[in-house]
Design a protein around this motif. Structure first.
Motif, PDB file in Angstrom:
ATOM      1  N   GLY A   1       0.785  -1.231   0.000  1.00  0.00           N
ATOM      2  CA  GLY A   1       0.000   0.000   0.000  1.00  0.00           C
ATOM      3  C   GLY A   1       0.816   1.280   0.000  1.00  0.00           C
ATOM      4  N   MET A   2       2.070   1.221   0.446  1.00  0.00           N
ATOM      5  CA  MET A   2       2.862   2.444   0.589  1.00  0.00           C
ATOM      6  C   MET A   2       3.086   3.182  -0.745  1.00  0.00           C
ATOM      7  SD  MET A   2       3.362   3.002   3.774  1.00  0.00           S
ATOM      8  CE  MET A   2       4.844   3.937   4.129  1.00  0.00           C
ATOM      9  N   PRO A   3       3.418   2.479  -1.840  1.00  0.00           N
ATOM     10  CA  PRO A   3       3.612   3.208  -3.105  1.00  0.00           C
ATOM     11  C   PRO A   3       2.372   3.996  -3.522  1.00  0.00           C
ATOM     12  CG  PRO A   3       4.498   0.991  -3.277  1.00  0.00           C
ATOM     13  CD  PRO A   3       3.737   1.045  -1.990  1.00  0.00           C
ATOM     14  N   LYS A   4       1.202   3.406  -3.337  1.00  0.00           N
ATOM     15  CA  LYS A   4      -0.039   4.087  -3.706  1.00  0.00           C
ATOM     16  C   LYS A   4      -0.270   5.308  -2.821  1.00  0.00           C
ATOM     17  CE  LYS A   4      -5.037   3.401  -4.022  1.00  0.00           C
ATOM     18  NZ  LYS A   4      -6.162   2.470  -3.778  1.00  0.00           N
ATOM     19  N   LEU A   5      -0.002   5.147  -1.521  1.00  0.00           N
ATOM     20  CA  LEU A   5      -0.185   6.265  -0.599  1.00  0.00           C
ATOM     21  C   LEU A   5       0.774   7.409  -0.923  1.00  0.00           C
ATOM     22  CD1 LEU A   5      -0.550   4.232   2.718  1.00  0.00           C
ATOM     23  CD2 LEU A   5      -2.361   5.516   1.565  1.00  0.00           C
ATOM     24  N   ARG A   6       2.024   7.064  -1.232  1.00  0.00           N
ATOM     25  CA  ARG A   6       3.016   8.098  -1.567  1.00  0.00           C
ATOM     26  C   ARG A   6       2.584   8.871  -2.825  1.00  0.00           C
ATOM     27  NH1 ARG A   6       7.240   7.067   1.825  1.00  0.00           N
ATOM     28  NH2 ARG A   6       7.760   4.873   2.136  1.00  0.00           N
TER      29      ARG A   6
ATOM     30  N   ALA B   1       3.824  10.283   7.215  1.00  0.00           N
ATOM     31  CA  ALA B   1       2.765  10.966   6.467  1.00  0.00           C
ATOM     32  C   ALA B   1       1.850   9.955   5.774  1.00  0.00           C
ATOM     33  CB  ALA B   1       3.381  11.912   5.438  1.00  0.00           C
ATOM     34  N   CYS B   2       2.437   8.889   5.233  1.00  0.00           N
ATOM     35  CA  CYS B   2       1.642   7.861   4.553  1.00  0.00           C
ATOM     36  C   CYS B   2       0.677   7.175   5.526  1.00  0.00           C
ATOM     37  CB  CYS B   2       2.558   6.816   3.915  1.00  0.00           C
ATOM     38  SG  CYS B   2       3.464   7.422   2.470  1.00  0.00           S
ATOM     39  N   VAL B   3       1.175   6.859   6.720  1.00  0.00           N
ATOM     40  CA  VAL B   3       0.333   6.187   7.712  1.00  0.00           C
ATOM     41  C   VAL B   3      -0.803   7.105   8.155  1.00  0.00           C
ATOM     42  CG1 VAL B   3       0.278   5.209  10.024  1.00  0.00           C
ATOM     43  CG2 VAL B   3       2.173   4.661   8.504  1.00  0.00           C
ATOM     44  N   LEU B   4      -0.492   8.367   8.417  1.00  0.00           N
ATOM     45  CA  LEU B   4      -1.521   9.311   8.840  1.00  0.00           C
ATOM     46  C   LEU B   4      -2.539   9.544   7.730  1.00  0.00           C
ATOM     47  CD1 LEU B   4       0.669  11.927  10.739  1.00  0.00           C
ATOM     48  CD2 LEU B   4      -0.969  10.315  11.734  1.00  0.00           C
ATOM     49  N   HIS B   5      -2.076   9.604   6.503  1.00  0.00           N
ATOM     50  CA  HIS B   5      -2.979   9.784   5.353  1.00  0.00           C
ATOM     51  C   HIS B   5      -3.905   8.582   5.204  1.00  0.00           C
ATOM     52  CE1 HIS B   5      -4.517  10.597   1.389  1.00  0.00           C
ATOM     53  NE2 HIS B   5      -3.898   9.542   0.886  1.00  0.00           N
ATOM     54  N   ALA B   6      -3.369   7.393   5.435  1.00  0.00           N
ATOM     55  CA  ALA B   6      -4.185   6.181   5.327  1.00  0.00           C
ATOM     56  C   ALA B   6      -5.268   6.143   6.401  1.00  0.00           C
ATOM     57  CB  ALA B   6      -3.302   4.942   5.434  1.00  0.00           C
ATOM     58  N   MET B   7      -4.939   6.628   7.597  1.00  0.00           N
ATOM     59  CA  MET B   7      -5.873   6.574   8.714  1.00  0.00           C
ATOM     60  C   MET B   7      -6.845   7.759   8.733  1.00  0.00           C
ATOM     61  SD  MET B   7      -3.182   5.397  11.673  1.00  0.00           S
ATOM     62  CE  MET B   7      -4.395   5.408  12.988  1.00  0.00           C
ATOM     63  N   PHE B   8      -6.308   8.967   8.459  1.00  0.00           N
ATOM     64  CA  PHE B   8      -7.125  10.182   8.558  1.00  0.00           C
ATOM     65  C   PHE B   8      -6.874  11.076   7.338  1.00  0.00           C
ATOM     66  CE2 PHE B   8      -5.380   9.020  12.779  1.00  0.00           C
ATOM     67  CZ  PHE B   8      -6.532   8.521  13.356  1.00  0.00           C
TER      68      PHE B   8
END
Length: 209
Positions: free
Chosen positions: A130-135, A149-156
């Protein structure tokens, strides 16, 4: 509507039905909303049965609610006649390896209904990275793309974007014309008013000797 004397009593039966206190009050209201208030004790007695069938899954969020929901369905429609999707996922290994063995008959029943086989290994290994898509999503929005930033974007996603919303570009600090310094100021000094991001600050500029 928000409290119940039954929820405020010391109940030693919790050692049997094992429902966490944080879930009990909401669960009692849910059973009432289903028109099953008179079957509360019956539902509670079903919870250990469901938990054992699901491999003694720990009763913590969200699995405590899943077990409770399945117990309610078992009482309302008959045991395993109506399976909650999340309960099926636990039985099929999608929530990870359970502490104990899952009921074989239950697994066979789910296999027959869904055509799926129990998972082997780690469930997360079947997901695409999932990280490449989030980035990429963050980069397109002009936001930071580091791991945090990726983790925070995924959650909120909405909150994170609002946090880093670009502010209107400023031309930097603006210094207004200087005025005469107060009489008490050192000789050769001058008074200036500086505006930074809309905030006005007065400064006293003096020469160093």
């Amino acid at each position: 509507a928000f409290t119940s004397h039954a929820n405020e009593m010391v109940d030693s039966d919790t050692l049997f039905y094992q429902v966490p206190g944080g879930m009990l009050s909401n669960f009692r209201n849910q059973i009432k909303e289903q028109g099953m208030a008179d079957r509360f004790e019956e539902v509670m007695r079903e919870i250990p049965v469901v938990r054992e069938a699901l491999g003694f899954i720990p009763l913590v969020t969200p699995t405590s609610q899943i077990v409770g929901t399945q117990a309610m369905l078992n009482v309302k429609f008959g045991r395993w006649k109506n399976l909650a999707p999340a309960a099926s996922d636990i039985a099929m290994g999608k929530y990870g390896k359970t502490p104990g063995p899952v009921n074989k008959e239950l697994v066979q029943m789910i296999e027959a209904k869904t055509g799926e086989k129990p998972m082997e290994g780690r469930a997360a290994d079947l997901l695409d990275p999932g990280m490449p898509k989030l980035r990429k999503e963050l980069e397109e929005k002009g936001l930071p793309t580091d791991d945090e930033a990726c983790v925070l974007h995924a959650m909120f996603p909405l909150e994170f974007a609002a946090l880093f919303k670009k502010k209107p570009e400023s031309s930097g600090p603006v210094a207004e014309t200087s005025t005469k310094a107060p009489a008490s100021a050192p000789p050769g000094s001058r008074k200036m008013r500086i505006t930074i991001d809309g905030r006005v600050t007065e400064a006293l500029i003096e020469e160093l000797h």
